[in-house]
Scaffold this active site. Structure first.
Site, PDB file in Angstrom:
ATOM      1  N   ASP A  34       0.820  -1.207   0.000  1.00  0.00           N
ATOM      2  CA  ASP A  34       0.000   0.000   0.000  1.00  0.00           C
ATOM      3  C   ASP A  34       0.856   1.261   0.000  1.00  0.00           C
ATOM      4  O   ASP A  34       0.554   2.238  -0.669  1.00  0.00           O
ATOM      5  CB  ASP A  34      -0.909   0.019   1.233  1.00  0.00           C
ATOM      6  CG  ASP A  34      -2.089  -0.925   1.050  1.00  0.00           C
ATOM      7  OD1 ASP A  34      -2.134  -1.586  -0.017  1.00  0.00           O
ATOM      8  OD2 ASP A  34      -2.923  -1.006   1.964  1.00  0.00           O
ATOM      9  N   SER A  83     -34.015   9.515 -17.344  1.00  0.00           N
ATOM     10  CA  SER A  83     -33.407  10.766 -16.887  1.00  0.00           C
ATOM     11  C   SER A  83     -34.461  11.863 -16.988  1.00  0.00           C
ATOM     12  O   SER A  83     -35.617  11.581 -17.286  1.00  0.00           O
ATOM     13  CB  SER A  83     -32.166  11.083 -17.703  1.00  0.00           C
ATOM     14  OG  SER A  83     -32.461  10.993 -19.047  1.00  0.00           O
ATOM     15  N   LYS A 119     -33.266  18.590  -5.958  1.00  0.00           N
ATOM     16  CA  LYS A 119     -32.568  17.518  -6.683  1.00  0.00           C
ATOM     17  C   LYS A 119     -31.165  17.326  -6.121  1.00  0.00           C
ATOM     18  O   LYS A 119     -30.289  18.160  -6.330  1.00  0.00           O
ATOM     19  CB  LYS A 119     -32.523  17.886  -8.166  1.00  0.00           C
ATOM     20  CG  LYS A 119     -31.883  16.851  -9.055  1.00  0.00           C
ATOM     21  CD  LYS A 119     -32.145  17.209 -10.510  1.00  0.00           C
ATOM     22  CE  LYS A 119     -31.513  16.209 -11.454  1.00  0.00           C
ATOM     23  NZ  LYS A 119     -30.041  16.272 -11.439  1.00  0.00           N
ATOM     24  N   ARG A 140     -27.463   2.961 -11.619  1.00  0.00           N
ATOM     25  CA  ARG A 140     -28.272   3.337 -12.765  1.00  0.00           C
ATOM     26  C   ARG A 140     -27.715   2.758 -14.071  1.00  0.00           C
ATOM     27  O   ARG A 140     -28.459   2.315 -14.920  1.00  0.00           O
ATOM     28  CB  ARG A 140     -28.341   4.861 -12.871  1.00  0.00           C
ATOM     29  CG  ARG A 140     -29.143   5.325 -14.043  1.00  0.00           C
ATOM     30  CD  ARG A 140     -29.331   6.823 -14.002  1.00  0.00           C
ATOM     31  NE  ARG A 140     -30.247   7.239 -15.046  1.00  0.00           N
ATOM     32  CZ  ARG A 140     -29.882   7.463 -16.296  1.00  0.00           C
ATOM     33  NH1 ARG A 140     -28.627   7.322 -16.637  1.00  0.00           N
ATOM     34  NH2 ARG A 140     -30.769   7.819 -17.201  1.00  0.00           N
ATOM     35  N   CYS A 406     -11.948  22.868 -45.072  1.00  0.00           N
ATOM     36  CA  CYS A 406     -11.750  22.320 -46.417  1.00  0.00           C
ATOM     37  C   CYS A 406     -11.806  23.386 -47.505  1.00  0.00           C
ATOM     38  O   CYS A 406     -11.578  23.092 -48.678  1.00  0.00           O
ATOM     39  CB  CYS A 406     -12.782  21.228 -46.702  1.00  0.00           C
ATOM     40  SG  CYS A 406     -14.451  21.859 -46.879  1.00  0.00           S
TER      41      CYS A 406
HETATM   42  S1  IVH Z   1     -37.014  11.018 -10.246  1.00  0.00           S
HETATM   43  C1  IVH Z   1     -38.086   9.522 -14.089  1.00  0.00           C
HETATM   44  N1  IVH Z   1     -36.562  12.492  -8.195  1.00  0.00           N
HETATM   45  O1  IVH Z   1     -31.952  13.164 -11.158  1.00  0.00           O
HETATM   46  C2  IVH Z   1     -37.699  10.406 -13.011  1.00  0.00           C
HETATM   47  N2  IVH Z   1     -34.721  12.026  -9.630  1.00  0.00           N
HETATM   48  O2  IVH Z   1     -31.853  13.536 -14.188  1.00  0.00           O
HETATM   49  C3  IVH Z   1     -36.243  10.390 -12.698  1.00  0.00           C
HETATM   50  N3  IVH Z   1     -32.592  12.964  -8.881  1.00  0.00           N
HETATM   51  O3  IVH Z   1     -31.039   9.983 -12.282  1.00  0.00           O
HETATM   52  C4  IVH Z   1     -35.939  10.154 -11.310  1.00  0.00           C
HETATM   53  N4  IVH Z   1     -33.377  13.910  -7.051  1.00  0.00           N
HETATM   54  O4  IVH Z   1     -30.256  10.684  -9.986  1.00  0.00           O
HETATM   55  C5  IVH Z   1     -36.022  11.926  -9.276  1.00  0.00           C
HETATM   56  N5  IVH Z   1     -36.347  13.771  -6.295  1.00  0.00           N
HETATM   57  C6  IVH Z   1     -35.798  13.205  -7.361  1.00  0.00           C
HETATM   58  C7  IVH Z   1     -34.416  13.326  -7.674  1.00  0.00           C
HETATM   59  C8  IVH Z   1     -33.920  12.719  -8.823  1.00  0.00           C
HETATM   60  C9  IVH Z   1     -32.290  13.687  -7.789  1.00  0.00           C
HETATM   61  C10 IVH Z   1     -31.632  12.560  -9.934  1.00  0.00           C
HETATM   62  C11 IVH Z   1     -31.580  11.091 -10.214  1.00  0.00           C
HETATM   63  C12 IVH Z   1     -31.863  10.923 -11.687  1.00  0.00           C
HETATM   64  C13 IVH Z   1     -31.591  12.297 -12.189  1.00  0.00           C
HETATM   65  C14 IVH Z   1     -32.435  12.586 -13.402  1.00  0.00           C
END
Ligand code: IVH
Length: 676
Positions: A34, A83, A119, A140, A406
């Site tokens: 390590d 997404s 988010k 994911r 080009c």
């Molecule tokens: S819902 C189909 N809820 O945002 C709906 N996503 O860009 C998608 N995320 O991959 C998921 N907070 O990692 C949802 N309250 C929330 C969220 C959330 C963070 C992230 C999640 C997803 C990404 C979508």
């Protein structure tokens, strides 16, 4: 010269550390101690500190630990992890709501209730519980297939291992975000660039004991597959998550009205700096699950949710130069090279100027002092020019009328549909004549949604191109691996890996293949529509012989713009050669008609006139969900013409002539055992 030697030394050390990483993580057979490993890492970091030009993507200063993809078994999500579309402005939100109301055929006074959820910027995970037991956890991944990281997720205290609550569904995927608190990140600053990387790196440790050492958290916010989920609203579901023992975001709220969403957004943004976790916006979801279901998804994102991103930050800088970049479709994009400034923690040295019209509108010139904005993950752009600071000697920027790559003439096309001249100027060359366009086409060809070739990133394509290893897409499958092995930065192992991933991708679905060709206006969705229609590569290629381009109008979603573009693709000789060559090398899978036996199987529909309480878009998704087809013209391919209020006379007449069944909304819904 000195720099070259340093670079070589640096690259060698990185190769070495990668080898040790593999031994440690993949093979479980470290050959050094390590402390020797730490020493090597320190040497790399100190080389970087002394020589700013050293910044390899796979340096331990950037790489998120080691990505032990072979260590984790891959597995499919039972329901894909989607997404979210992004919104930045009030207009984006108004637009989002308007589209929803249209789809649901509701008038503008209809009150939509949203679940507004800050988010969290972490790593999403999907946890499968069967009979209350946490059985399996997936990352994911690409949304369809993730890595089985169950053992690591089990070390997270916020994740209940057993739930005995009576109303907890028998079989459900609970989804949420794994993240690290900012205060905990303080101690990990040395190892990771930001809290998100720290969370991702730690989740992917091979040894769960190592994951356990890093304090990870989990907040739940949605679900994937489920059986007997009783809740009808997102807000009720979130309440239940709390009862079942999950953590949820304390700042979640239900709100209606765009004005109120914005007020909440501003309030949360004020609190942002005081929170102990990173948030990058607010997710708005329609609260009612029935409405969510009706709205469904587009491509990779739901129609019923959007992420309202926090703005960027702004900064003032100076334009040092204006570069013209050339894209895959020949578009000339001006890019401002600016004096590097740190905006929200990111060093920005480029800003897009969009197109020629934008430069003229804002009269942007080299030497100008400008305000630069970095919003979300998008490329920074110039907000405004400070005219007071402009020097007298500055002159207007003249956009090149010859392609800088080009030398072909550059043109602004007239758009037949909008009846306007395009804002974008393009290189007028065709096929693979222009080097810059060709390189971009090759990058697109191997990109994630096209051939998705691991280990063949943009930089490598550029490198191979310069060495004349590739010129046309087919060359990717005929690489001279012996030659590559001798190149700097390559070794026998990395060449083997590349060869493996390229060979693996010789088998491809028709939609990905069509998308990979990079035909203008044929994005992923259109490529899917075309592949569904043609069913085989041969049929697609035959189009150039039959020249029956008009028939494409039958495909709902394909219009004149796309058809003209396909026509022009097939009018260029070299494109045939490329198709022929690729055909020899690849196995392009036919589209097998889905075996779905929905109520509308083998039936095709077209709507004319206004329907009552249901939009066209919803009718279309209802038809497709039930294995039916929607077409966009009256022809003998049509079985049912659905008529609403004020139908187009001509459509009804042609349908009568062709003896096509004409039905009204109720008759249509009856076919689905529904009533309006
Ligand atoms: S819902 C189909 N809820 O945002 C709906 N996503 O860009 C998608 N995320 O991959 C998921 N907070 O990692 C949802 N309250 C929330 C969220 C959330 C963070 C992230 C999640 C997803 C990404 C979508």
């Amino acid at each position: 010269m000195k720099n070259k030697r340093i670079l070589e030394k640096y690259k060698k050390k990185i190769e070495l550390i990668k080898k040790f990483n593999k031994q440690y993580y993949d093979d479980n057979k470290p050959t050094i101690s390590d402390s020797e490993y730490d020493e090597l890492k320190k040497e790399i970091l100190s080389l970087e500190a002394k020589n700013k030009f050293l910044d390899a993507d796979d340096s331990p200063s950037k790489a998120v630990g080691y990505k032990p993809s072979k260590n984790f078994k891959k597995d499919f999500h039972r329901v894909p992890m989607l997404s979210l579309a992004n919104a930045f402005t009030e207009d984006d939100l108004l637009n989002f709501e308007k589209k929803i109301l249209n789809f649901l055929s509701k008038d503008k006074n209809y009150k939509i209730i949203y679940s507004a959820e800050p988010k969290i910027d972490g790593i999403s995970a999907s946890l499968t519980y069967k009979n209350g037991n946490f059985e399996r956890g997936l990352s994911r991944g690409d949304g369809r297939e993730g890595e089985d990281i169950t053992v690591n997720l089990k070390t997270i205290k916020d994740i209940p291992k057993k739930i005995s609550d009576k109303d907890f569904p028998k079989d459900i995927d609970i989804r949420g975000e794994v993240f690290i608190q900012n205060s905990d990140f303080e101690n990990l600053k040395e190892k990771f660039a930001n809290p998100r990387n720290a969370a991702s790196g730690s989740l992917r440790q091979k040894n769960p004991e190592d994951t356990k050492k890093i304090p990870l958290n989990f907040i739940a916010y949605t679900f994937g597959f489920n059986r007997d989920l009783k809740q009808k609203k997102q807000s009720d579901y979130i309440k239940k998550l709390d009862d079942w023992g999950f953590k949820t975001n304390p700042l979640n709220k239900t709100i209606s009205g765009i004005k109120n969403l914005i007020q909440n957004y501003n309030e949360v943004e004020q609190q942002r700096a005081n929170l102990d976790f990173d948030i990058d916006g607010i997710v708005y979801k329609i609260n009612d699950f029935d409405l969510q279901k009706r709205l469904g998804n587009v491509a990779n994102a739901p129609r019923w949710a959007i992420a309202h991103k926090f703005p960027s930050n702004k900064g003032i800088s100076k334009i040092l130069d204006i570069d013209i970049q050339i894209g895959r479709t020949g578009a000339l994009t001006p890019v401002a090279k600016i004096k590097p400034i740190n905006i929200g923690g990111v060093l920005v040295s480029n800003a897009t100027l969009h197109n020629e019209d934008e430069i003229n509108r804002k009269d942007i010139r080299i030497g100008d002092s400008v305000t630069v904005e970095r919003a979300g993950d998008v490329i920074p752009h110039i907000l405004s020019v400070d005219l007071k600071k402009r020097s007298n000697s500055s002159s207007k920027f003249i956009f090149p009328n010859k392609c800088p790559s080009c030398g072909s003439k550059t043109v602004k096309e007239f758009n037949n549909i909008t009846k306007k001249i395009d804002a974008v100027r393009r290189c007028s060359s065709e096929g693979y004549y222009c080097d810059k366009i060709t390189i971009e086409k090759l990058k697109h060809f191997v990109s994630k949604e096209a051939f998705n070739i691991d280990g063949l990133g943009k930089k490598i394509i550029e490198g191979f191109w310069k060495l004349k290893l590739i010129k046309f897409p087919q060359d990717i499958f005929k690489l001279d691996y012996k030659k590559i092995e001798k190149l700097e930065g390559w070794g026998s192992l990395s060449v083997e890996n590349l060869k493996y991933s390229i060979n693996q991708k010789k088998n491809i679905s028709l939609d990905r293949f069509i998308f990979a060709l990079g035909i203008r206006h044929i994005g992923l969705e259109n490529a899917k529509l075309l592949s569904k229609y043609f069913k085989s590569f041969l049929n697609f290629k035959n189009l150039s012989k039959t020249k029956n381009y008009k028939e494409l109008l039958n495909i709902d979603g394909i219009g004149e713009t796309q058809i003209n573009s396909i026509k022009s693709f097939f009018s260029i000789e070299i494109n045939f050669k490329v198709l022929d060559e690729l055909e020899k090398i690849l196995v392009i899978k036919n589209v097998i008609a889905t075996q779905k036996n929905g109520l509308l199987k083998n039936k095709s529909f077209l709507v004319t006139g206004k329907l009552n309480g249901i939009s066209r878009a919803e009718v279309k998704s209802l038809i497709e969900e039930n294995s039916g087809i929607t077409v966009s013209t009256v022809s003998n391919k049509l079985k049912y013409l659905i008529i609403g209020e004020k139908p187009t006379k001509r459509k009804v007449e042609s349908a009568r002539e062709l003896k096509i069944k004409i039905i009204n909304q109720d008759e249509f819904l009856k076919m689905l055992n529904k009533t309006s």
